[in-house]
Enzyme design. Structure first.
Site, mmCIF file in Angstrom:
data_model
loop_
_atom_site.group_PDB
_atom_site.id
_atom_site.type_symbol
_atom_site.label_atom_id
_atom_site.label_comp_id
_atom_site.label_asym_id
_atom_site.label_seq_id
_atom_site.Cartn_x
_atom_site.Cartn_y
_atom_site.Cartn_z
ATOM 1 N N LYS A 108 -6.701 21.244 -106.696
ATOM 2 C CA LYS A 108 -7.956 21.216 -106.064
ATOM 3 C C LYS A 108 -8.878 20.433 -107.292
ATOM 4 O O LYS A 108 -10.056 20.449 -107.020
ATOM 5 C CB LYS A 108 -8.507 22.368 -105.270
ATOM 6 C CG LYS A 108 -7.654 23.050 -104.533
ATOM 7 C CD LYS A 108 -6.833 22.162 -103.764
ATOM 8 C CE LYS A 108 -7.453 21.232 -102.448
ATOM 9 N NZ LYS A 108 -6.286 20.380 -101.931
ATOM 10 N N THR A 109 -8.424 19.901 -108.312
ATOM 11 C CA THR A 109 -9.210 19.406 -109.301
ATOM 12 C C THR A 109 -9.134 17.968 -109.312
ATOM 13 O O THR A 109 -9.839 17.321 -110.296
ATOM 14 C CB THR A 109 -8.598 20.110 -110.582
ATOM 15 O OG1 THR A 109 -7.189 19.458 -110.604
ATOM 16 C CG2 THR A 109 -8.579 21.383 -110.920
ATOM 17 N N GLY A 110 -8.616 17.282 -108.533
ATOM 18 C CA GLY A 110 -8.554 15.835 -108.474
ATOM 19 C C GLY A 110 -7.258 15.161 -108.359
ATOM 20 O O GLY A 110 -7.275 13.895 -108.910
ATOM 21 N N THR A 127 -5.145 14.146 -106.030
ATOM 22 C CA THR A 127 -4.969 13.103 -105.304
ATOM 23 C C THR A 127 -5.613 11.540 -105.916
ATOM 24 O O THR A 127 -4.773 10.752 -106.119
ATOM 25 C CB THR A 127 -5.472 13.247 -103.898
ATOM 26 O OG1 THR A 127 -5.074 14.575 -103.464
ATOM 27 C CG2 THR A 127 -5.251 12.285 -102.909
ATOM 28 N N TRP A 128 -6.601 11.863 -106.391
ATOM 29 C CA TRP A 128 -7.586 10.738 -107.084
ATOM 30 C C TRP A 128 -6.581 10.069 -108.305
ATOM 31 O O TRP A 128 -6.704 8.864 -108.585
ATOM 32 C CB TRP A 128 -8.737 11.417 -107.677
ATOM 33 C CG TRP A 128 -9.971 10.234 -107.889
ATOM 34 C CD1 TRP A 128 -9.828 9.028 -107.667
ATOM 35 C CD2 TRP A 128 -11.098 10.587 -108.520
ATOM 36 N NE1 TRP A 128 -10.684 8.172 -108.432
ATOM 37 C CE2 TRP A 128 -11.683 9.418 -108.802
ATOM 38 C CE3 TRP A 128 -11.762 11.575 -108.900
ATOM 39 C CZ2 TRP A 128 -13.049 9.120 -109.450
ATOM 40 C CZ3 TRP A 128 -13.062 11.752 -109.609
ATOM 41 C CH2 TRP A 128 -13.569 10.325 -109.771
ATOM 42 N N HIS A 134 1.611 20.840 -110.858
ATOM 43 C CA HIS A 134 0.723 21.729 -111.312
ATOM 44 C C HIS A 134 1.350 22.974 -112.105
ATOM 45 O O HIS A 134 0.709 24.010 -112.371
ATOM 46 C CB HIS A 134 0.736 22.594 -109.705
ATOM 47 C CG HIS A 134 -0.485 21.674 -108.784
ATOM 48 N ND1 HIS A 134 -1.296 20.811 -109.201
ATOM 49 C CD2 HIS A 134 -0.419 21.616 -107.635
ATOM 50 C CE1 HIS A 134 -2.023 20.365 -108.262
ATOM 51 N NE2 HIS A 134 -1.535 20.887 -107.015
ATOM 52 N N ARG A 188 -11.150 20.305 -113.588
ATOM 53 C CA ARG A 188 -12.686 20.376 -112.658
ATOM 54 C C ARG A 188 -13.042 21.390 -112.953
ATOM 55 O O ARG A 188 -12.712 22.687 -113.344
ATOM 56 C CB ARG A 188 -11.988 20.157 -111.108
ATOM 57 C CG ARG A 188 -13.375 19.863 -110.391
ATOM 58 C CD ARG A 188 -12.838 19.742 -108.965
ATOM 59 N NE ARG A 188 -13.975 19.255 -108.064
ATOM 60 C CZ ARG A 188 -13.833 19.002 -106.947
ATOM 61 N NH1 ARG A 188 -12.809 19.517 -106.258
ATOM 62 N NH2 ARG A 188 -15.032 18.609 -106.150
ATOM 63 N N SER A 208 -13.329 24.205 -103.435
ATOM 64 C CA SER A 208 -12.186 23.347 -102.858
ATOM 65 C C SER A 208 -11.038 23.983 -102.434
ATOM 66 O O SER A 208 -10.583 23.603 -101.035
ATOM 67 C CB SER A 208 -11.894 22.232 -103.735
ATOM 68 O OG SER A 208 -11.053 21.170 -103.067
ATOM 69 N N ARG A 268 -12.174 15.788 -98.718
ATOM 70 C CA ARG A 268 -13.228 16.612 -98.052
ATOM 71 C C ARG A 268 -14.607 15.781 -98.463
ATOM 72 O O ARG A 268 -15.006 15.011 -97.908
ATOM 73 C CB ARG A 268 -13.002 18.020 -98.369
ATOM 74 C CG ARG A 268 -13.871 19.071 -97.542
ATOM 75 C CD ARG A 268 -13.609 20.486 -97.927
ATOM 76 N NE ARG A 268 -14.141 20.840 -99.346
ATOM 77 C CZ ARG A 268 -15.350 20.805 -99.746
ATOM 78 N NH1 ARG A 268 -16.097 21.034 -98.743
ATOM 79 N NH2 ARG A 268 -15.833 21.127 -101.015
HETATM 80 P P1 PAP Z 1 -4.249 18.781 -104.459
HETATM 81 O O1 PAP Z 1 -4.305 19.946 -105.644
HETATM 82 O O2 PAP Z 1 -4.243 19.597 -103.187
HETATM 83 O O3 PAP Z 1 -3.398 17.761 -104.608
HETATM 84 P P2 PAP Z 1 -6.438 17.690 -105.254
HETATM 85 O O4 PAP Z 1 -6.481 16.049 -104.995
HETATM 86 O O5 PAP Z 1 -6.361 18.048 -106.763
HETATM 87 O O6 PAP Z 1 -5.828 18.578 -104.396
HETATM 88 O O7 PAP Z 1 -8.247 18.021 -105.115
HETATM 89 C C1 PAP Z 1 -8.796 17.791 -103.756
HETATM 90 C C2 PAP Z 1 -10.030 17.526 -104.178
HETATM 91 O O8 PAP Z 1 -10.121 16.167 -104.571
HETATM 92 C C3 PAP Z 1 -11.122 17.508 -102.820
HETATM 93 O O9 PAP Z 1 -12.409 17.990 -103.341
HETATM 94 P P3 PAP Z 1 -13.295 18.833 -102.399
HETATM 95 O O10 PAP Z 1 -12.795 19.703 -101.503
HETATM 96 O O11 PAP Z 1 -14.570 19.409 -103.318
HETATM 97 O O12 PAP Z 1 -13.912 17.754 -101.523
HETATM 98 C C4 PAP Z 1 -11.200 16.151 -102.419
HETATM 99 O O13 PAP Z 1 -12.227 15.850 -101.607
HETATM 100 C C5 PAP Z 1 -11.413 15.313 -103.750
HETATM 101 N N1 PAP Z 1 -10.900 14.072 -103.874
HETATM 102 C C6 PAP Z 1 -9.742 13.474 -102.972
HETATM 103 N N2 PAP Z 1 -9.801 12.106 -103.313
HETATM 104 C C7 PAP Z 1 -10.635 11.778 -104.320
HETATM 105 C C8 PAP Z 1 -11.191 10.489 -104.541
HETATM 106 N N3 PAP Z 1 -10.607 9.310 -104.348
HETATM 107 N N4 PAP Z 1 -12.265 10.600 -105.591
HETATM 108 C C9 PAP Z 1 -12.828 11.831 -105.722
HETATM 109 N N5 PAP Z 1 -12.357 12.941 -105.160
HETATM 110 C C10 PAP Z 1 -11.421 12.916 -104.323
#
Ligand code: PAP
Length: 316
Positions: A63-65, A67-68, A124, A146, A154, A279
């Protein structure tokens, strides 16, 4: 009052299991906590993964970014394939080692061409467990971190979306407690971040440490730095950087059909709804949910853990 470590020991039963949430238990490997369903994959990665020097590993705490960064790294390395992001979720382009590549029960992912010079994988798994593999192979590692309160916030939202209807919700106060004790998947968060931070200080040519907040604040500069680190710098006049930043932005990515609810995938026996990965995507969203007391507790712990580490998250 018991210290966090003492509390963690109290929560751990004689088999080394720790209660996470509801009836869910986590198990330890070398002091880090894992979901039982992830353990066979983690063990296989530790025993069998043999990266090539050209490979790139995106490491992160959940949940630290992730996917991005998966979208960004894929785009930096394959700048002529940005349309892949329209057709595929970033987790299908950059598979998790322990949950996909070394887990036969998972759905297939998009295979890179056999002659691909660089393959990108996600993990991870903490540096304390996987560092030797990285060091002996010479591969490059990108770590995204993050701030702890948004990470916890998150995770808490994600778990409550992911749970099946019959399961009780994960209470926020309980989530704060478990976060501080480190008894969450891949926890402790602090040891995880510190492991990669120390590795990046020791070997900056091989481990690149970036934060979600830095990327949010100035994505173009950090995409350029990432490209330089990966040995594929963009020319000054190149508008590719802008294109990549836009294609990987939350607004664009989260609106692709493939990243909407109907598209879920099975990963190490878990069914993950693609939409749950997208999210709010803001900095400071925790302020809407965490109590002042929880914020104070996490700030104190963060200050204690990250003191002198060069990670300035204590009061974010
Ligand atoms: P994971 O560990 O399950 O792969 P991960 O992608 O690390 O999850 O984290 C999800 C967070 O990244 C979400 O944050 P939030 O709950 O605070 O909203 C998600 O919204 C955010 N996120 C996903 N895609 C992007 C993006 N393209 N740019 C910025 N933040 C993003």
């Amino acid at each position: 009052m018991l210290g966090d470590y003492a509390e963690q020991m109290e929560n751990q039963d004689s088999s080394g299991e720790g209660k996470w949430w509801g009836n869910k238990q986590l198990q330890q490997i070398n002091g880090f906590w894992f979901m039982p369903l992830a353990i066979p994959g983690v063990q296989r990665v530790l025993a069998e993964f043999n990266p090539r020097p050209n490979d790139v590993i995106l490491a992160s705490f959940p949940k630290t970014g992730t996917t991005w960064l998966k979208a960004l790294l894929y785009s930096i390395i394959n700048p002529s394939s940005l349309d892949s992001l329209v057709k595929h979720n970033p987790h299908d382009l950059v598979p998790f080692l322990e949950l996909r590549v070394f887990n036969e029960g998972s759905e297939p992912y998009v295979m890179p061409p056999p002659d691909a010079k660089t393959k990108i994988f996600g993990t991870h798994i903490p540096y304390q467990l996987l560092g030797k593999t990285f060091e002996s192979s010479g591969c490059r590692v990108v770590y995204v971190s993050r701030n702890p309160k948004d990470t916890l916030n998150s995770l808490w939202h994600f778990v409550n979306k992911w749970k099946v209807a019959e399961e009780e919700a994960w209470g926020l106060e309980e989530a704060v407690e478990k976060f501080c004790q480190g008894i969450i998947p891949y926890g402790s968060y602090y040891e995880h971040v510190l492991g990669y931070k120390m590795a990046s200080l020791k070997n900056p040519n091989k481990v690149f440490f970036v934060t979600y907040e830095e990327l949010k604040n100035d994505p173009k500069t950090h995409v350029k730095k990432l490209a330089e680190f990966l040995g594929s710098p963009f020319a000054e006049e190149d508008n590719k950087v802008e294109e990549i930043v836009k294609s990987c932005s939350f607004e664009v990515l989260s609106n692709h059909e493939v990243n909407k609810s109907e598209h879920s995938r099975t990963v190490a026996t878990m069914t993950i709804d693609s939409k749950a990965l997208f999210r709010e995507a803001t900095v400071g969203d925790h302020k809407k949910y965490l109590s002042d007391e929880s914020i104070k507790r996490i700030d104190t712990l963060t200050n204690e853990k990250f003191h002198n580490s060069g990670i300035a998250y204590a009061f974010n």
